[in-house]
Structures are given as structure tokens and as C-alpha cells.
Motif scaffolding. Structure first.
Motif, short mmCIF file in Angstrom:
data_model
loop_
_atom_site.label_atom_id
_atom_site.label_comp_id
_atom_site.label_asym_id
_atom_site.label_seq_id
_atom_site.Cartn_x
_atom_site.Cartn_y
_atom_site.Cartn_z
N ALA A 15 0.84 -1.16 -0.03
CA ALA A 15 -0.05 -0.10 -0.04
C ALA A 15 0.88 1.19 -0.05
CB ALA A 15 -0.89 -0.11 1.15
N PHE A 16 0.36 2.12 -0.60
CA PHE A 16 1.14 3.62 -0.82
C PHE A 16 1.42 4.18 0.61
CE2 PHE A 16 1.04 8.25 -0.78
CZ PHE A 16 2.23 8.39 -1.65
N SER A 17 2.65 4.36 0.99
CA SER A 17 2.99 4.78 2.32
C SER A 17 2.61 6.38 2.51
CB SER A 17 4.36 4.77 2.51
OG SER A 17 4.91 5.20 4.01
N THR A 18 1.57 6.85 3.45
CA THR A 18 1.26 8.04 3.78
C THR A 18 2.20 8.83 4.35
OG1 THR A 18 -0.06 7.69 5.40
CG2 THR A 18 -1.22 7.42 3.18
N PRO A 19 2.09 9.85 4.60
CA PRO A 19 3.18 10.77 5.67
C PRO A 19 2.79 10.24 7.12
CG PRO A 19 2.19 12.36 4.15
CD PRO A 19 1.48 11.24 3.85
N LEU A 20 1.16 9.82 7.49
CA LEU A 20 0.92 9.45 8.70
C LEU A 20 1.63 8.06 8.94
CD1 LEU A 20 -0.56 9.58 11.36
CD2 LEU A 20 -2.65 8.80 9.97
N ASP A 21 1.70 7.09 7.88
CA ASP A 21 2.28 5.85 8.13
C ASP A 21 3.77 5.91 8.29
OD1 ASP A 21 0.15 4.12 7.47
OD2 ASP A 21 0.02 4.67 5.52
N GLU A 22 4.21 6.89 7.65
CA GLU A 22 5.85 7.13 8.04
C GLU A 22 5.89 7.46 9.54
OE1 GLU A 22 6.93 9.63 4.94
OE2 GLU A 22 6.71 8.04 3.07
N LEU A 23 5.35 8.53 9.91
CA LEU A 23 5.37 8.99 11.37
C LEU A 23 5.12 7.74 12.53
CD1 LEU A 23 3.43 12.35 10.96
CD2 LEU A 23 5.73 12.11 11.66
#
Length: 567
Positions: A16-24
Motif C-alpha cells: 500500500a502507498f505509504s502516507t505521511p502518517l504511516d511514515e510517522l
């Protein structure tokens, strides 16, 4: 068709595409320089059947080096140290609807020097980059210590069956706080404990019962279906109040609650129904006024009780002849200046507002002002008088119910808020930070927007209830709601504004489109809060924080709905 099939296959096998929230949340990214958009912090919908664990405990441990605070045009309050939020402990149960329900959804006092907090009911959703890990988005609010200021936000944390430590992200992008506006955002670490003793069924049932008590809601724009010339945006006073300074606004018409969105500096707040709203001085009615009217109905002698009988600190000539009724009307006759809000806004009054003990507050309320006019003759706005009334009511109720009785717990909450099925947000009030724990009475309550409109509705219905069914003193309530034309109440600095039994009233005449003068009772709170009781049992309200107390901009639209004039 082959191309379409290939695209579908790729979507299925690629991560799945990594969002800024996922990275945080994964610890893969440093804290962003700007807050995220609110829409990034919640799922499109709740997911119910995602995790076998149906209850647990999570502790959110804050970290100063990953906490950010950005003041928004705020110069009156030093922000140093305020960026660090309190550690938050959340015992939760998961409902079949995918709701994550904390067992405590009222004000929680913390060890943090600046903040106490609320947590609300969150939503469960899958964490895209972590197999077996589920994500929770939950509303929370910071409340300034000793005060009524509220900052609403969202916290996002991950939970898994293995109870591994996870990251969480929090963000605040709106507030109801005229003197301190700020964006907060940051990350921290979670501690998870799955084995906790919780009555999950009771927690879930209690929350769902409270939800069932809410009024039916529709968006404000729905009013234009039958009234195409209506400009519903004017109910939010757009010429006077910036959208980001307006927490909520709305109308109740025929028991339908027409609601606004909840605008923040980062898009719409996703938990609008749970946004925590401060009472500020609407508590002069919703606490002191309602408690007085209830006890008067119960005992019949409350309004004429002398304050010097119940509060030992208020003795001497300044307090001779001053009754509970005079304090409710803020007409003790003791003041420095009769000019509107001159005393209330003075530097000397800070000694009262910043006092942490009951003794300090009573010393100010009883001794700071001297007698200038006979009791009952002159209205002078003093929150200290409402506090004094609360102390008198507390002493009175202890004599009636026992030494451990409390004016908030045993009268207002037990006899009014709980039977109405108000949310848990209302269950705790601000009190002095000493062993007395005296309720503030004149401010310090908290509500959801549904709590507010149902309280307004309750007051309106009580004014015309039968003697047998009423909970409040009908005679005094009718006077406060301008149903006695022979007694409009005390005059104020404004010819068209009166004050009686904790209610303001505003006169509308031909200039406002009324053929005969009509008096509209309302409540008012610091920063820009109005709760108006309109014609035919309906209501209008707004909660803002840019010091806009004049709601004339909404009157033409209210007139289109026949809600202002009695004729």
C-alpha cells in the motif's frame, strides 16, 4: 481488458502507498514542519471486525523533543513548556461497530503543570504498512489548568495482539480559547496492556444509551430546502468571526438540530459531535441558575436566603440584606465601578481568577468591593458574585442532605444532567485545587453541542410545565425568560439589554422586523458564546473565540424562519 486485469493484479501485490502518517507511525520519518490535514488522521469509515482483542489499556507517553507548538496570533500567554502534553492513560472497550470507547470521557486531571485532558470515542481502522496492527483515531482535548479554555484535537495510535510498543501521533488545530490559540503536533510512544479489568458491556451500553438521547441532526443547509432565500452561512456571523474562530453554530427547530461543520486550521474536525465546548459564563445560567431554580422548587425558601448566614467570610455592613437572589442577579450593590465589565476586566480581578483555593476566592469575593448601592438595585457584572452564590448553595445543600453533599454532584449532575442523558463530557466541573474542591459555579462546565441544545430545550420546556411535573421553579424561570411583561429585569449599560435570574434578554423592535417589541432571552460566555431561546421553543447558538457577542448578523435569517418576533 488485459491491461485492466494487469493493473488490478499490480494493485493487489504491491504494498500500500505509504502516507505521511504511516511514515510517522512507523518511526520512518521526522516530525513534519507543518501539521497534517485532519482528513489524513481518520479512516473513511470505522472497521468493526479487525482485531480479536476487544478491550485494553494504552498509555500515551509524551516526548518533549518530538512535541511542537505554534502560537496563532497569541501574545497574552507564554507558550514555553506548554508544548508538552500530559501522559494520557486510556482504558478502552471495542464495540461491534468498531468504536473504541474509553471508560472515562469526562475531564481528567493530570500531573502536567499546564494541561488536563479529555479523550473521546475513536474509530478502528487497518494500518496499511503493518500486518496485524490496527490503528485507532480518537478525539481528545486539552484544557488549561484551573481554567475553561479548550483545545480540540485528534490522537492516532496503533494496537496489536502482541502488545508491542508503538508510536502515536497527535495534532490540535482548533480551540475555543480567545487568549491562547496554537497548533500542537508531535509523536510519542505507547505502552499497551491488554489484560485490564473492565466492564466492557457496561461501557459500551452506557455510551450507546447516551447516543440515543441525542437530538436528530441535519446539516444547516437542509433548511434551504423549504427556505431557498435563507443564507445559512450568516448564522456563523461570517462578517465578524473568522471561520477558524467559530467552533460550532446551529439551530434547533421543532426538535431537529441543524448543525454546522467544525472548521479547523487543518480542514474539518472529524469528531464534531464530540467536540468539547467550554461553558464559560453560560454556566451562570446552566450551573448557578438551574441549581437555584431546582432547589427553590424543592424547598421554597432559597431566593431570600441571606448570604452572610451561609458564608462566614461575608460579614459586616457590605453584606447586610444581600440574598442569594441578589447574587444570582449580580446586584449585591458592592462594586468599584458600575461601568459594564470595568471591574471584571480589571487587573485586580486576576487575583480572583488565578486563585487556586476556595479561601483565596472567598477572600476576594467578600472583601474586595465596598457597598455603593442598595442590594437589588444595580446590575454589575461580577463572576466573583456567582462564585459566592455557589459557595452559599453548597453550604445550604450540606445542611439539607448531609456534610458530604455537593452542589454539582448531588444537585446539578444527579438531578438534571443524568436524567437528561447528557454526555459524559458534562460529568466533571472545574473546582478549586484544594481540599474544599469548591465548584466555580459561574464558569468551568463542559459540553458537547448536543448537550447544550438539549439543556436549552429543557429550560424552555420547564418554564411552561405543570406544577406537578416541573423540576424548576416556574415563577422565577418565567421571569428570567421574559414571560412576565411587568418585570423585565435589571437594566444594563445597553437600553435594549436586561438581566434577570442569570438570563440576559435582548429587545427586538420594528428595526428588527417585529411589529411589537419582542424580548429574546439568551446566555452569554467569554470569547463569544451565545445560547438564545427563540420563539416557539426553538433555539440558536454559536460558540466562538474572537470576542464577538453581537449576533445581529444572524437576525435577518432568523426572521425568515419566524424565530425572533412574538407576533
Amino acid at each position: 481488458m488485459q491491461i485492466i486485469a494487469l493493473l488490478v493484479l499490480l494493485l493487489c501485490v504491491l504494498p500500500a502507498f505509504s502516507t505521511p502518517l504511516d511514515e510517522l507511525m512507523g518511526g520512518e520519518s521526522s516530525l513534519p514542519k507543518q501539521p497534517l490535514q485532519m482528513a489524513e488522521l481518520v479512516p473513511d469509515h470505522a472497521n468493526s471486525d479487525l482485531l480479536a482483542v476487544r478491550q485494553g489499556k494504552v498509555t500515551l507517553v509524551m516526548q518533549k523533543h518530538t512535541a511542537r507548538l505554534r502560537p496563532i496570533n497569541s501574545r497574552k500567554l507564554d507558550s514555553s513548556g506548554r508544548e508538552v502534553l500530559p501522559d494520557m492513560v486510556i482504558n478502552w472497550a471495542q464495540s461491534e461497530l468498531g468504536e473504541i470507547i474509553p471508560d472515562k470521557r469526562h475531564l481528567i486531571l493530570s500531573d502536567n503543570p499546564y494541561w488536563d485532558y479529555f479523550v473521546g470515542v475513536g474509530m478502528l481502522w487497518p494500518a496499511q504498512q503493518k500486518n496485524g496492527v490496527r490503528r485507532v483515531s480518537m478525539p481528545f482535548a486539552l484544557v488549561e489548568k484551573n481554567e475553561n479554555c479548550v483545545h480540540n484535537g485528534v490522537v492516532v495510535f496503533d494496537i496489536d495482539a502482541a502488545n508491542k510498543a508503538q508510536h502515536f501521533y497527535y495534532q490540535i488545530s482548533s480551540e475555543t480559547c480567545a487568549y491562547f490559540k496554537a497548533d500542537f503536533w508531535g509523536i510519542g510512544a505507547t505502552i499497551q496492556t491488554p489484560e485490564v479489568e473492565l466492564d466492557s458491556k457496561q461501557i459500551i451500553a452506557s455510551y450507546h444509551h447516551a447516543k440515543q438521547q441525542r437530538l436528530f441532526t441535519r446539516p444547516l443547509r437542509a433548511l434551504t430546502d423549504k427556505n431557498p432565500k435563507l443564507d445559512v452561512e450568516n448564522f456563523g456571523l461570517p462578517k465578524a468571526v473568522a471561520a477558524t474562530d467559530m467552533s460550532v453554530f446551529g439551530l434547533v427547530i421543532d426538535d431537529v438540530h441543524y448543525v454546522s461543520d467544525c472548521q479547523t486550521r487543518a480542514g474539518l474536525y472529524p469528531f464534531c459531535e464530540q467536540m468539547v465546548l467550554p461553558s464559560y459564563s453560560t454556566a451562570k445560567t446552566l450551573f448557578a441558575g438551574v441549581a437555584m431554580l431546582y432547589l427553590e422548587k424543592q424547598y421554597g425558601d432559597l431566593f431570600e436566603q441571606p448570604i452572610n448566614k451561609w458564608v462566614a467570610q461575608c460579614q459586616g455592613s457590605n453584606w447586610e440584606g444581600v440574598t442569594f437572589a441578589h447574587l444570582l442577579d449580580m446586584s449585591s450593590g458592592n462594586f468599584d465601578s458600575a461601568g459594564y465589565a470595568v471591574d471584571e476586566a480589571s487587573k485586580q480581578k486576576l487575583a480572583f481568577f488565578t486563585a487556586k483555593s476556595n479561601q483565596q476566592r472567598l477572600d476576594f469575593a467578600c472583601n474586595h468591593y465596598s457597598r455603593k448601592k442598595p442590594p437589588g438595585s444595580t446590575f454589575v457584572y461580577h463572576t466573583s458574585e456567582t462564585y459566592l452564590l455557589g459557595a452559599g448553595l453548597n453550604a445550604y445543600i450540606k445542611e439539607k442532605l448531609g456534610k458530604d453533599a455537593d452542589i454539582f454532584n448531588d444537585v446539578l449532575h444527579k438531578q438534571i444532567f443524568q436524567p437528561l442523558g447528557l454526555s459524559q463530557i458534562t460529568a466533571v466541573t472545574r473546582r478549586t485545587q484544594d481540599s474544599t474542591q469548591q465548584p466555580y459555579s459561574g464558569y468551568g462546565l463542559f459540553f458537547s453541542r448536543d448537550d447544550l441544545v438539549r439543556l436549552i430545550r429543557f429550560i424552555g420546556l420547564q418554564a411552561n410545565a405543570s406544577q406537578q411535573s416541573s423540576l424548576l421553579s416556574s415563577v422565577h424561570l418565567q421571569a428570567g425568560l421574559q414571560q412576565n411583561p411587568e418585570n423585565r429585569g435589571l437594566t444594563t449599560d445597553y437600553a435594549h439589554i436586561r438581566y434577570q435570574h442569570s438570563f440576559w434578554a435582548k429587545k427586538f423592535d420594528k428595526r428588527s422586523g417585529c411589529k411589537i417589541p419582542s424580548w429574546v432571552p439568551f446566555m452569554s460566555g467569554f470569547g463569544g458564546i451565545t445560547l438564545a431561546l427563540l420563539a416557539h421553543g426553538n433555539s440558536y447558538y454559536y460558540v466562538s473565540d474572537s470576542h464577538q457577542y453581537d449576533w445581529s448578523e444572524a437576525v435577518p435569517e432568523l426572521n425568515k424562519l419566524n424565530l425572533i418576533c412574538d407576533n
